[in-house]
Design a protein around this motif. Structure first.
Motif, PDB file in Angstrom:
ATOM      1  N   GLN A   1      -1.029   7.988 -13.562  1.00 23.80           N
ATOM      2  CA  GLN A   1      -1.628   7.429 -12.500  1.00 23.80           C
ATOM      3  C   GLN A   1      -1.720   5.793 -13.590  1.00 23.80           C
ATOM      4  OE1 GLN A   1      -5.891   8.742 -11.997  1.00 23.80           O
ATOM      5  NE2 GLN A   1      -6.679   7.977 -13.175  1.00 23.80           N
ATOM      6  N   GLY A   2      -2.039   4.730 -13.259  1.00 20.01           N
ATOM      7  CA  GLY A   2      -2.205   3.723 -14.268  1.00 20.01           C
ATOM      8  C   GLY A   2      -0.886   2.951 -13.345  1.00 20.01           C
ATOM      9  N   ALA A   3      -0.226   1.763 -15.204  1.00 14.45           N
ATOM     10  CA  ALA A   3       0.780   0.822 -14.162  1.00 14.45           C
ATOM     11  C   ALA A   3       1.855   1.689 -15.807  1.00 14.45           C
ATOM     12  CB  ALA A   3       0.318  -0.341 -14.058  1.00 14.45           C
TER      13      ALA A   3
ATOM     14  N   GLU B   1       7.262   6.784 -10.043  1.00  8.28           N
ATOM     15  CA  GLU B   1       7.041   5.958  -8.897  1.00  8.28           C
ATOM     16  C   GLU B   1       6.377   7.214  -7.850  1.00  8.28           C
ATOM     17  OE1 GLU B   1       7.034   3.919  -4.684  1.00  8.28           O
ATOM     18  OE2 GLU B   1       8.560   4.663  -5.520  1.00  8.28           O
TER      19      GLU B   1
ATOM     20  N   GLN C   1       1.821   3.011 -11.262  1.00  8.82           N
ATOM     21  CA  GLN C   1       2.029   2.144 -10.224  1.00  8.82           C
ATOM     22  C   GLN C   1       3.422   1.513 -10.878  1.00  8.82           C
ATOM     23  OE1 GLN C   1       1.026   0.767  -7.800  1.00  8.82           O
ATOM     24  NE2 GLN C   1      -0.357   1.605  -7.153  1.00  8.82           N
TER      25      GLN C   1
ATOM     26  N   ARG D   1       4.718   2.483  -4.434  1.00 11.90           N
ATOM     27  CA  ARG D   1       4.153   1.305  -5.465  1.00 11.90           C
ATOM     28  C   ARG D   1       5.157   1.532  -7.053  1.00 11.90           C
ATOM     29  NH1 ARG D   1       1.880   6.545  -4.298  1.00 11.90           N
ATOM     30  NH2 ARG D   1       3.827   7.943  -5.409  1.00 11.90           N
TER      31      ARG D   1
ATOM     32  N   ALA E   1       2.638  -8.146 -15.657  1.00 15.42           N
ATOM     33  CA  ALA E   1       1.852  -7.148 -15.694  1.00 15.42           C
ATOM     34  C   ALA E   1      -0.125  -7.135 -15.887  1.00 15.42           C
ATOM     35  CB  ALA E   1       2.467  -6.258 -16.961  1.00 15.42           C
ATOM     36  N   GLU E   2       0.317  -7.992 -16.675  1.00 16.86           N
ATOM     37  CA  GLU E   2      -1.758  -8.898 -16.727  1.00 16.86           C
ATOM     38  C   GLU E   2      -2.048  -9.227 -15.226  1.00 16.86           C
ATOM     39  OE1 GLU E   2      -4.309 -10.615 -19.955  1.00 16.86           O
ATOM     40  OE2 GLU E   2      -2.770 -11.355 -19.893  1.00 16.86           O
TER      41      GLU E   2
ATOM     42  N   GLU F   1      -1.438  -8.414 -12.046  1.00 18.13           N
ATOM     43  CA  GLU F   1      -1.194  -7.697 -11.292  1.00 18.13           C
ATOM     44  C   GLU F   1      -1.659  -6.058 -11.769  1.00 18.13           C
ATOM     45  OE1 GLU F   1       0.176  -7.518  -8.483  1.00 18.13           O
ATOM     46  OE2 GLU F   1       0.731  -9.658  -9.049  1.00 18.13           O
ATOM     47  N   HIS F   2      -2.340  -5.773 -12.611  1.00 19.58           N
ATOM     48  CA  HIS F   2      -2.669  -4.510 -13.721  1.00 19.58           C
ATOM     49  C   HIS F   2      -3.856  -4.289 -14.251  1.00 19.58           C
ATOM     50  CE1 HIS F   2       0.186  -2.806 -10.863  1.00 19.58           C
ATOM     51  NE2 HIS F   2       1.423  -3.125 -11.858  1.00 19.58           N
TER      52      HIS F   2
ATOM     53  N   LEU G   1      -2.018  -1.307 -19.282  1.00 15.17           N
ATOM     54  CA  LEU G   1      -0.565  -0.535 -18.855  1.00 15.17           C
ATOM     55  C   LEU G   1      -0.529   0.161 -19.090  1.00 15.17           C
ATOM     56  CD1 LEU G   1       2.128  -3.053 -19.641  1.00 15.17           C
ATOM     57  CD2 LEU G   1       1.506  -2.204 -17.696  1.00 15.17           C
ATOM     58  N   ARG G   2      -1.141   1.503 -18.898  1.00 11.27           N
ATOM     59  CA  ARG G   2      -0.736   3.179 -18.727  1.00 11.27           C
ATOM     60  C   ARG G   2       0.875   3.482 -19.663  1.00 11.27           C
ATOM     61  NH1 ARG G   2      -1.913   8.551 -16.674  1.00 11.27           N
ATOM     62  NH2 ARG G   2      -1.481   9.559 -18.442  1.00 11.27           N
TER      63      ARG G   2
END
Length: 303
Positions: free
Chosen positions: A14-16, A35, A40, A62, A83-84, A86-87, A90-91
Motif C-alpha cells: 500500500q502507499g504510492a 498496481e 498507488q 490505482r 507525487a507530493e 497527489e500522495h 512515497l512508499r
C-alpha cells in the motif's frame, strides 16, 4: 533501519510508488504488477501516448502516468511535485528507466558515451534527489535497477557496463548514507529478458559502426554482429520473464528486511558469482570468445 521494517514476513502493498521507464518492457510490467498488488502507482513515461496505452491496461484504478524525461531537471521536479500533491509521501521509488548504447568503445564518440551515463546514472541521481523528501516522509524505499553487467564488463557493451557499474556504486553509497534516515536502498539486477529493448539495441549497434571510418569499424564488425545476434538469441531463449522482474521489485518494496540486491535470472546470478570468485585473468578468458575474430589493421593488411 526503517519505520517500515519488521522482523520477517512482508509489509502490506500500500502507499504510492513512482516507477520510471514504464513505457514498455520491464517498467511497464513492473507498474502493472505493483498496481495489482495494491500500490498507488505513478508511472513515468516518455510520451503521452505511452501513458494512455498503459492506463488502458490498468485494471484496478490505482495507476496514473506522468510524462518525464529523467535527464531534464524541470521534468523530474514536475514529477516529484505531482507525487507530493497527489500522495504527500512515497512508499517507493523504482529507478528503472535506462538505455543501452552498444558498440566497441573505440567506435563510440564522447557524446554517445556521455548520453549513456546521463540517462543511466546522472539522471537517476536527479530523480532520487527530487523524491527523497517524499520517501523520508513515508519511510519509503529506493529500488535501483541494474543488471549482471554491473559486476562484470562485457566486450562491446563497455559503455552500458560502465553505467551499470556506476549505478551499483551509486546504490551502495546511497544505502550507507540513507540508512540512518530510514530509507533502505536495494538493487534489482535482471539478466537477459525478451523485451522490445533488444531490437533497439541491435539498431543502435549498427549505427555505432556506421558512424566511424571503415578502418576503425571493420576490425570489429564480424565479431560485433555475431555478439549482437547471440545476445538477441539469448534473450529470446531466456526463461526469465518480465513478470519475474516485477515480482522481484515487489519483494524489494515489501520484504520485512529488504535485501541489498535481488538477482533475477540464472544468467544474472552466474555473472555475479563469476565476478566475485574469478580473478581478472580467468574472467577475461570467459569473454575471450566474443572478441576472437577481432583483428588489428596490421594483421588485416600485411605488408
Amino acid at each position: 533501519m526503517s519505520g517500515w521494517t519488521v522482523r520477517g514476513g512482508r509489509l502490506p502493498a500500500q502507499g504510492a510508488v513512482v516507477v520510471t521507464g514504464a513505457s514498455s518492457g520491464l517498467g511497464r510490467e513492473c507498474a502493472l504488477e505493483l498496481e495489482s498488488r495494491g500500490f498507488q502507482v505513478l508511472a513515468g513515461v516518455r510520451r503521452q501516448e505511452d501513458g494512455e496505452k498503459l492506463l488502458a491496461e490498468s485494471l484496478h484504478g490505482r495507476l496514473r502516468h506522468v510524462v518525464v524525461d529523467i535527464t531534464d531537471e524541470a521534468s523530474v521536479l514536475a514529477c516529484a511535485e505531482l507525487a507530493e500533491r497527489e500522495h504527500g509521501g512515497l512508499r517507493g521509488l523504482v529507478n528503472n528507466a535506462g538505455i543501452c548504447v552498444p558498440g566497441p568503445l573505440e567506435c563510440l564518440d564522447s557524446d554517445q558515451f556521455r548520453h549513456q551515463l546521463d540517462v543511466n546514472v546522472v539522471g537517476h541521481l536527479g530523480v532520487i534527489r527530487a523524491h527523497l523528501p517524499l520517501l523520508r516522509r513515508a519511510r519509503g524505499r529506493i529500488v535501483n535497477v541494474t543488471s549482471g553487467l554491473g559486476k562484470a564488463a562485457v566486450p562491446f557493451l563497455g559503455a552500458y557496463s560502465t553505467a551499470q557499474f556506476a549505478k551499483e556504486a551509486l546504490s551502495d553509497a546511497l544505502r550507507r548514507e540513507l540508512a540512518p534516515q530510514g530509507v533502505p536502498v536495494s538493487i534489482v539486477a535482471p539478466g537477459a529478458i525478451l523485451t522490445p529493448i533488444w531490437s533497439k539495441v541491435s539498431e543502435a549497434g549498427e549505427r555505432a559502426l556506421d558512424g566511424v571510418p571503415a578502418a576503425v569499424a571493420e576490425p570489429y564488425r564480424t565479431a560485433f554482429r555475431a555478439f549482437m545476434e547471440g545476445n538477441a538469441q539469448g534473450a529470446a531463449a531466456s526463461r526469465t520473464t518480465p513478470e519475474d522482474f516485477a515480482r522481484a521489485v515487489a519483494r524489494a518494496l515489501t520484504d520485512g528486511r529488504p535485501r541489498t540486491r535481488y538477482w533475477v535470472g540464472a544468467d544474472a546470478r552466474r555473472m555475479g558469482r563469476l565476478a566475485r570468485l574469478l580473478p581478472d585473468t580467468l574472467l577475461d578468458r570467459q569473454f575471450a570468445g566474443i572478441t576472437a575474430s577481432v583483428r588489428g589493421p596490421a594483421e588485416r593488411h600485411p605488408r
